[in-house]
Motif scaffolding. Structure first.
Motif, PDB file in Angstrom:
ATOM      1  N   GLY A  10     -56.062 -19.505  17.396  1.00  0.00           N
ATOM      2  CA  GLY A  10     -55.580 -18.158  17.139  1.00  0.00           C
ATOM      3  C   GLY A  10     -56.058 -17.187  18.202  1.00  0.00           C
ATOM      4  O   GLY A  10     -57.226 -17.200  18.572  1.00  0.00           O
ATOM      5  N   SER A  69     -55.563 -12.925  19.607  1.00  0.00           N
ATOM      6  CA  SER A  69     -54.998 -11.603  19.330  1.00  0.00           C
ATOM      7  C   SER A  69     -55.547 -10.582  20.306  1.00  0.00           C
ATOM      8  O   SER A  69     -56.638 -10.755  20.850  1.00  0.00           O
ATOM      9  CB  SER A  69     -55.315 -11.158  17.891  1.00  0.00           C
ATOM     10  OG  SER A  69     -56.699 -10.860  17.750  1.00  0.00           O
ATOM     11  N   PHE A 121     -52.292 -17.905  15.246  1.00  0.00           N
ATOM     12  CA  PHE A 121     -53.101 -16.983  14.464  1.00  0.00           C
ATOM     13  C   PHE A 121     -52.391 -16.578  13.172  1.00  0.00           C
ATOM     14  O   PHE A 121     -52.964 -16.633  12.089  1.00  0.00           O
ATOM     15  CB  PHE A 121     -53.452 -15.751  15.307  1.00  0.00           C
ATOM     16  CG  PHE A 121     -54.521 -14.878  14.709  1.00  0.00           C
ATOM     17  CD1 PHE A 121     -54.408 -13.509  14.705  1.00  0.00           C
ATOM     18  CD2 PHE A 121     -55.672 -15.436  14.146  1.00  0.00           C
ATOM     19  CE1 PHE A 121     -55.396 -12.692  14.162  1.00  0.00           C
ATOM     20  CE2 PHE A 121     -56.658 -14.642  13.602  1.00  0.00           C
ATOM     21  CZ  PHE A 121     -56.510 -13.265  13.595  1.00  0.00           C
ATOM     22  N   TYR A 122     -51.131 -16.133  13.296  1.00  0.00           N
ATOM     23  CA  TYR A 122     -50.492 -15.661  12.064  1.00  0.00           C
ATOM     24  C   TYR A 122     -50.119 -16.819  11.140  1.00  0.00           C
ATOM     25  O   TYR A 122     -50.082 -16.668   9.920  1.00  0.00           O
ATOM     26  CB  TYR A 122     -49.298 -14.739  12.350  1.00  0.00           C
ATOM     27  CG  TYR A 122     -48.114 -15.304  13.089  1.00  0.00           C
ATOM     28  CD1 TYR A 122     -47.845 -14.941  14.412  1.00  0.00           C
ATOM     29  CD2 TYR A 122     -47.213 -16.153  12.468  1.00  0.00           C
ATOM     30  CE1 TYR A 122     -46.742 -15.408  15.093  1.00  0.00           C
ATOM     31  CE2 TYR A 122     -46.096 -16.634  13.139  1.00  0.00           C
ATOM     32  CZ  TYR A 122     -45.870 -16.268  14.454  1.00  0.00           C
ATOM     33  OH  TYR A 122     -44.767 -16.735  15.109  1.00  0.00           O
TER      34      TYR A 122
END
Length: 548
Positions: free
Chosen positions: A69, A71, A86-87
């Motif tokens: 993940g 971000s 990640f999501y």
């Protein structure tokens, strides 16, 4: 296969450690992602605008397809970008997660634990930190993540965004919890670990080392147990080890730190150690257990990623500067064309033939300037893409230089005296006329342009049986020493050029043309005195060297 090993101490009723359980987790995918991200960034280089966009697209693809993940967020924890891994690991769609922020998905207790480190990163006290924290999934389940966070800054030190990398370690955490209830295979497990494990007394005497520790330092167990052993390391790293060991206390029994070691082979390696001190019921130090691992490749990967991020930022700034520079260079001749065209249109009947010709000459000169600028941009683009053609032919080098000189003298003002001297026989030189003409023409025009007060431009050609030395010497403004190192890079100009026009492409193209000839160029300059460029050119090439 790459693995991550975790060790769990087992305590008796008096809270003393008597055994340690280890767990191994396969981290191959994460390491592959790090390698792919590093490779993507290493391919970034100064190029044309279209090539830059391709490199940026590749970076975005690696970011989006990474198995861990990732971000980017602002200082208010609001997400700027999240990748698929990640999501999906949190059970959200991309749009759902982008509508949230880091506070909403982080376990409150772990958030409080992370805040001091986040504050230190933002304030620049530390570059990054790693922490195991819990996240709340969309279905309210708990996901354990191994978080690495760092701040991305511009050249002024201002934070652009926060980069977070999260590895899902939920299964590992669940396994750790299960292992705490089992002690049967403790000895076999600990001896099979690839991590370095040792125990030592307050004076540094080793009481236990595992096989991995012995193999790593190429020592027999009998050489270590019962003795004080401190690997060779740089003095500053010795201070790190000593400071961390001395800081262990009842209130602070665990320390994690990194340092370098110098192996007997002469190789320098990075290690990460976690020390846990054990105390008796009176607070007296009993023993320290240390678990270490080699993180050399990880440190290199982190350095490469940070370097790649800095390079991407530099490329973005370069592209912005390039657009601004080219826009400025086009604006001047376009303004000239517009002004002269308007004068010819409005005062056609009133202007004398001489003034009309003057305006026509201005337009023609402006068009030539714009054409030269476009040619420079296209040439540097071809050179960077390896598409610049090299087509050497036999010719008289003296005659070529004289032709270039005569063309320049046509528009040469009275302030400059251009003097040409040649020595030796320069006939039958095997060179690319187009590329070498560009080199000589650029060096002479630069000598004139950067000698605004005039003076003598000395142009000298010396030939022997194998090489030609071309030297252009002016009495101009000179080049500061600090600028000379990057003089032949695209869009680089000396800091003292002032309002003298230019794109910073000329000498970069000169260098590309000379590289195709296997030629060398050197510069000797003093501010306020003048500059001398010296080109050493081989006169003959084998036919198999004709190439693009």
């Amino acid at each position: 296969l790459t693995v991550l090993a975790t060790y769990i101490p087992l305590l008796d009723e008096q809270e003393n450690i008597y055994q340690v359980i280890g767990i191994i987790q396969d981290t191959t995918q994460r390491k592959q992602a790090e390698v792919e991200l590093r490779q993507a960034y290493q391919q970034l280089r100064l190029n044309t605008e279209a090539a830059l966009d391709q490199k940026e697209a590749k970076f975005r693809r690696v970011f989006d397809e990474a198995p861990i993940g990732m971000s980017l967020s602002d200082l208010d924890y609001q997400f700027i970008q999240v990748n698929r891994a990640f999501y999906e690991m949190l059970g959200y769609t991309k749009s759902e997660l982008m509508a949230l922020n880091g506070l909403a998905i982080t376990h409150p207790e772990d958030l409080e634990q992370a805040k001091p480190y986040i504050r230190q990163v933002i304030q620049g006290e530390i570059d990054s930190f790693k922490l195991e924290i819990r996240y709340r999934k969309k279905n309210q389940d708990t996901l354990w993540g191994n978080l690495t966070m760092m701040a991305m800054r511009n050249q002024a030190g201002e934070i652009l965004c926060i980069l977070s990398m999260v590895e899902d370690i939920t299964e590992r955490k669940q396994a750790e919890e299960a292992v705490r209830h089992s002690e049967e295979r403790f000895r076999a497990i600990i001896e099979d670990q690839t991590e370095l494990i040792c125990r030592l007394k307050l004076d540094g005497t080793l009481t236990f080392v595992n096989d991995a520790y012995c193999r790593y330092f190429d020592k027999d167990r009998s050489e270590l147990v019962g003795k004080v052993f401190l690997p060779k390391m740089p003095p500053e790293d010795e201070d790190i080890v000593t400071r961390n060991f001395r800081s262990l206390s009842v209130d602070n029994p665990i320390n994690t730190y990194e340092h370098r070691v110098l192996l007997d082979s002469g190789e320098i390696r990075w290690q990460q150690w976690s020390d846990r001190a054990m105390f008796d019921e009176h607070g007296q130090f009993i023993e320290c257990q240390a678990v270490g691992r080699d993180i050399t490749e990880l440190k290199q990967a982190e350095a490469d990623i940070l370097n790649a991020l800095a390079k991407e930022k530099e490329l973005g700034q370069l592209r912005s500067g390039f657009v601004s520079l080219v826009s400025h260079e086009f604006r001047t001749p376009l303004t000239t064309i517009q002004s002269s065209a308007q004068m010819l249109q409005r005062y056609q009947e009133k202007l004398s033939p001489e003034k009309k010709q003057k305006h026509h000459d201005k337009i023609q000169h402006a068009v030539v300037r714009m054409t030269q600028l476009l040619d420079d941009v296209l040439t540097i683009g071809k050179a960077d893409a390896g598409k610049l053609k090299f087509e050497p032919e036999s010719m008289d080098l003296v005659a070529l230089c004289q032709d270039i000189l005569e063309n320049i003298k046509i528009n040469l003002g009275s302030k400059h005296n251009l003097m040409f001297i040649s020595h030796g026989s320069c006939q039958d030189a095997l060179i690319d006329e187009r590329l070498l003409s560009h080199v000589v023409n650029n060096l002479l025009l630069n000598a004139i342009k950067y000698s605004p007060e005039g003076g003598t431009i000395k142009f000298e050609l010396n030939c022997n049986s194998s090489t030609a030395v071309i030297q252009v010497q002016d009495q101009g403004i000179g080049i500061p020493i600090k600028d000379q190192e990057k003089l032949f890079e695209s869009f680089e100009r000396a800091s003292n050029v002032g309002s003298i026009p230019g794109t910073g492409l000329g000498l970069a193209i000169v260098k590309k043309c000379l590289d195709l000839h296997n030629a060398k160029i050197a510069v000797n300059s003093e501010v306020g005195v003048g500059t001398t460029f010296t080109v050493t050119l081989p006169l003959h090439f084998a036919t198999d060297q004709n190439r693009e």
